[in-house]
Design a protein around this motif. Sequence first.
Motif, PDB file in Angstrom:
ATOM      1  N   ILE A  25     -66.366 -44.091 -12.525  1.00  0.00           N
ATOM      2  CA  ILE A  25     -65.777 -42.929 -13.191  1.00  0.00           C
ATOM      3  C   ILE A  25     -64.848 -43.391 -14.307  1.00  0.00           C
ATOM      4  CG2 ILE A  25     -64.203 -40.972 -12.882  1.00  0.00           C
ATOM      5  CD1 ILE A  25     -65.429 -40.801  -9.962  1.00  0.00           C
ATOM      6  N   CYS A  26     -64.020 -44.385 -14.022  1.00  0.00           N
ATOM      7  CA  CYS A  26     -63.103 -44.919 -15.038  1.00  0.00           C
ATOM      8  C   CYS A  26     -63.875 -45.556 -16.195  1.00  0.00           C
ATOM      9  CB  CYS A  26     -62.157 -45.936 -14.411  1.00  0.00           C
ATOM     10  SG  CYS A  26     -60.965 -45.185 -13.275  1.00  0.00           S
ATOM     11  N   ALA A  27     -64.935 -46.280 -15.871  1.00  0.00           N
ATOM     12  CA  ALA A  27     -65.753 -46.899 -16.926  1.00  0.00           C
ATOM     13  C   ALA A  27     -66.403 -45.828 -17.794  1.00  0.00           C
ATOM     14  CB  ALA A  27     -66.812 -47.806 -16.302  1.00  0.00           C
ATOM     15  N   GLY A  31     -65.915 -44.728 -22.068  1.00  0.00           N
ATOM     16  CA  GLY A  31     -66.995 -44.489 -23.022  1.00  0.00           C
ATOM     17  C   GLY A  31     -66.802 -43.241 -23.867  1.00  0.00           C
ATOM     18  N   TYR A  32     -65.875 -42.380 -23.465  1.00  0.00           N
ATOM     19  CA  TYR A  32     -65.619 -41.148 -24.207  1.00  0.00           C
ATOM     20  C   TYR A  32     -64.361 -41.219 -25.070  1.00  0.00           C
ATOM     21  CZ  TYR A  32     -69.398 -39.106 -21.562  1.00  0.00           C
ATOM     22  OH  TYR A  32     -70.634 -38.850 -21.035  1.00  0.00           O
ATOM     23  N   ILE A  33     -63.767 -42.385 -25.152  1.00  0.00           N
ATOM     24  CA  ILE A  33     -62.604 -42.528 -26.032  1.00  0.00           C
ATOM     25  C   ILE A  33     -63.036 -42.192 -27.456  1.00  0.00           C
ATOM     26  CG2 ILE A  33     -60.998 -44.189 -27.054  1.00  0.00           C
ATOM     27  CD1 ILE A  33     -60.921 -45.586 -24.297  1.00  0.00           C
ATOM     28  N   GLY A  34     -62.292 -41.337 -28.084  1.00  0.00           N
ATOM     29  CA  GLY A  34     -62.600 -40.924 -29.458  1.00  0.00           C
ATOM     30  C   GLY A  34     -63.375 -39.621 -29.549  1.00  0.00           C
ATOM     31  N   LEU A  72     -64.594 -33.119 -19.820  1.00  0.00           N
ATOM     32  CA  LEU A  72     -64.550 -34.581 -19.839  1.00  0.00           C
ATOM     33  C   LEU A  72     -64.509 -35.141 -18.419  1.00  0.00           C
ATOM     34  CD1 LEU A  72     -64.265 -37.283 -21.345  1.00  0.00           C
ATOM     35  CD2 LEU A  72     -61.800 -36.916 -21.289  1.00  0.00           C
ATOM     36  N   VAL A  73     -63.654 -34.580 -17.586  1.00  0.00           N
ATOM     37  CA  VAL A  73     -63.549 -35.050 -16.199  1.00  0.00           C
ATOM     38  C   VAL A  73     -64.884 -34.860 -15.475  1.00  0.00           C
ATOM     39  CG1 VAL A  73     -62.461 -34.613 -13.956  1.00  0.00           C
ATOM     40  CG2 VAL A  73     -61.065 -34.684 -16.036  1.00  0.00           C
ATOM     41  N   GLN A  78     -70.081 -37.094 -13.364  1.00  0.00           N
ATOM     42  CA  GLN A  78     -71.548 -37.037 -13.399  1.00  0.00           C
ATOM     43  C   GLN A  78     -72.135 -38.363 -13.850  1.00  0.00           C
ATOM     44  OE1 GLN A  78     -73.671 -33.631 -14.985  1.00  0.00           O
ATOM     45  NE2 GLN A  78     -71.790 -32.426 -14.827  1.00  0.00           N
ATOM     46  N   ASP A  79     -71.540 -38.966 -14.881  1.00  0.00           N
ATOM     47  CA  ASP A  79     -72.040 -40.253 -15.374  1.00  0.00           C
ATOM     48  C   ASP A  79     -71.967 -41.327 -14.303  1.00  0.00           C
ATOM     49  OD1 ASP A  79     -72.394 -38.973 -17.798  1.00  0.00           O
ATOM     50  OD2 ASP A  79     -70.783 -40.056 -18.833  1.00  0.00           O
ATOM     51  N   ALA A  80     -71.014 -41.171 -13.372  1.00  0.00           N
ATOM     52  CA  ALA A  80     -70.847 -42.144 -12.288  1.00  0.00           C
ATOM     53  C   ALA A  80     -71.695 -41.780 -11.066  1.00  0.00           C
ATOM     54  CB  ALA A  80     -69.375 -42.221 -11.888  1.00  0.00           C
TER      55      ALA A  80
END
Length: 112
Positions: A25-27, A31-34, A72-73, A78-80
Amino acid sequence: MSDYAHTHVLYVCPPDLAQQQRQAICAAAQGYIGVPYSFLDYAAIAAHRFHLPVPGLRSYIASTRHQICSQLVDQCFQDAGVRLFADGRWPGYATPIALYDLLAKGQQPTCI
């Protein structure tokens, strides 16, 4: 972050997440920075809530090129491989209050 050193923070997280899931989740979040914050997403979510027939609404809400905090959360989880909402909602349709209700009540996420 030093501006928030003396701020009370409430941290909520679904119980029973494995360390590997937390790291994923943290990784994903990194990836969404910016990715820009989007006030228009509030309008899009409201349009969906009130069943307004807006062409392209679903794809706009689901887009990860712009997000509000709750989207975002939800996207990072979901990505994780962790689905927070198991109610069949549209991708990206994660309102701040829905996220708060889910996490603050300690409901179990679903691994996907």
